[in-house]
Structure formats: structure tokens, C-alpha cells
Design a protein around this motif. Structure first.
Motif: not given
Length: 172
Positions: A143-167
Motif C-alpha cells: 500500500g502507501l507505506g510499502g516498499i515495492s522495489k524489494n518485492r516484499a508484502l506490505g505489513s497489512v497485506t502480510r497480516n491479512l494473508a496470515e489471519i484471513s478467514t477467506c481467500p
């Protein structure tokens, strides 16, 4: 089907929303579907989580306005900034809703209150997902706070992927 598209104004989040529409069109879920047949016509919920500005207690600094040279407290100033951002996001989301409704999809918008913690933001989103019985979350890899050049997930994206109850569909 309910699909939650997270939008924070970043290029990645808007690209993810566009990708979602392309994907739905590819599978024939667009305006060809009867508006009365809600089973085959996905509902897209465009969600924004407002940023949080924390004003530490005990700070008594006043800020002078450039326009009229009047002083206001830091709390008042922060509240005005929050209201301005919320008003802008209401307008931005309405524009996105109008744009994507033209593609034939049922669309609505929602704003959630933010937090200083990406984990808390993710839990707030998941609570909304559970309450609304969302079937899929679509968001950008950063998102706005992420560093896209490192090909890392943003913190909210990573957290959502870890705890999501749906795909979760993460669009780079």
C-alpha cells in the motif's frame, strides 16, 4: 458472491481493483448478468481504512493558521486533518463506486477507522469480512507505506494473508 477490494489510494491498490474487474469480466460475471440474479452477479465492496494520527497526551503545543494567524491546539488541528481526510475518502470512494457500477457490478463502499498497528488494521478488516460474509479479499501487494522495489508484502497485506478467514488475492 461478495468481494472486498481494499483501496488506500496507492497505485497497487487501484491496480488490484482494476484486475478484479478484468478477472470478473473474463469469467462472464459482468453486465451480461441479470441484475435480478444476484447469485451470479458479484457484489464488490470497496473499502478504505482511514489513517490514524496519534496525538500524545500532555502536548500543549498550539499551531498558528497561515490564513488568519489564529492559534488552535494540536488536538483540534489533528481532528481537522482527520475530518478532511475522511471527507476526501468519501468523495474518492463515491467516484470509484460510480466508475465500477458502470461495468455492471453491484458496488458499495465502506470506510473503517484505522489504527497505528497494521495487525490491528488487519483484524478490523477480518471482523468486517466475517460480519459481511465476504467470500474473497482483493488487495495490492503493498500500500502507501510499502516498499515495492524489494518485492516484499506490505505489513497489512502480510497480516491479512496470515489471519484471513477467506481467500486473499494479492495483486503485485
Amino acid at each position: 458472491m461478495k468481494i472486498l477490494a481494499l483501496v488506500d489510494g496507492s497505485e497497487h491498490s487501484l491496480k488490484a481493483l482494476d484486475y478484479l474487474i478484468q478477472l470478473l469480466n473474463q469469467f462472464g460475471s459482468s453486465q451480461n448478468t441479470s441484475k435480478n440474479n444476484t447469485k451470479n452477479n458479484p457484489e464488490i465492496i470497496i473499502l478504505n481504512v482511514l489513517p490514524t494520527f496519534h496525538t500524545p497526551s500532555g502536548i500543549k503545543t498550539e499551531i498558528k493558521s497561515i490564513k488568519d494567524n489564529k492559534s488552535i491546539s494540536l488536538d483540534e488541528y489533528t481532528n481537522k486533518v482527520k475530518e478532511t481526510i475522511k471527507t476526501e475518502w468519501i468523495k474518492n470512494l463515491e467516484e470509484l463506486k460510480t466508475k465500477y457500477e458502470k461495468t455492471g457490478f453491484r458496488t458499495r463502499t465502506k470506510i473503517l477507522k484505522g489504527s497505528h498497528s497494521s495487525r490491528y488494521i488487519a483484524y478490523s478488516i477480518i471482523k468486517f469480512v466475517d460480519d459481511q460474509r465476504v467470500d474473497l479479499i482483493v488487495l495490492g501487494s503493498v500500500g502507501l507505506g510499502g516498499i515495492s522495489k524489494n518485492r516484499a508484502l506490505g505489513s497489512v497485506t502480510r497480516n491479512l494473508a496470515e489471519i484471513s478467514t477467506c481467500p486473499v488475492l494479492i495483486v503485485p
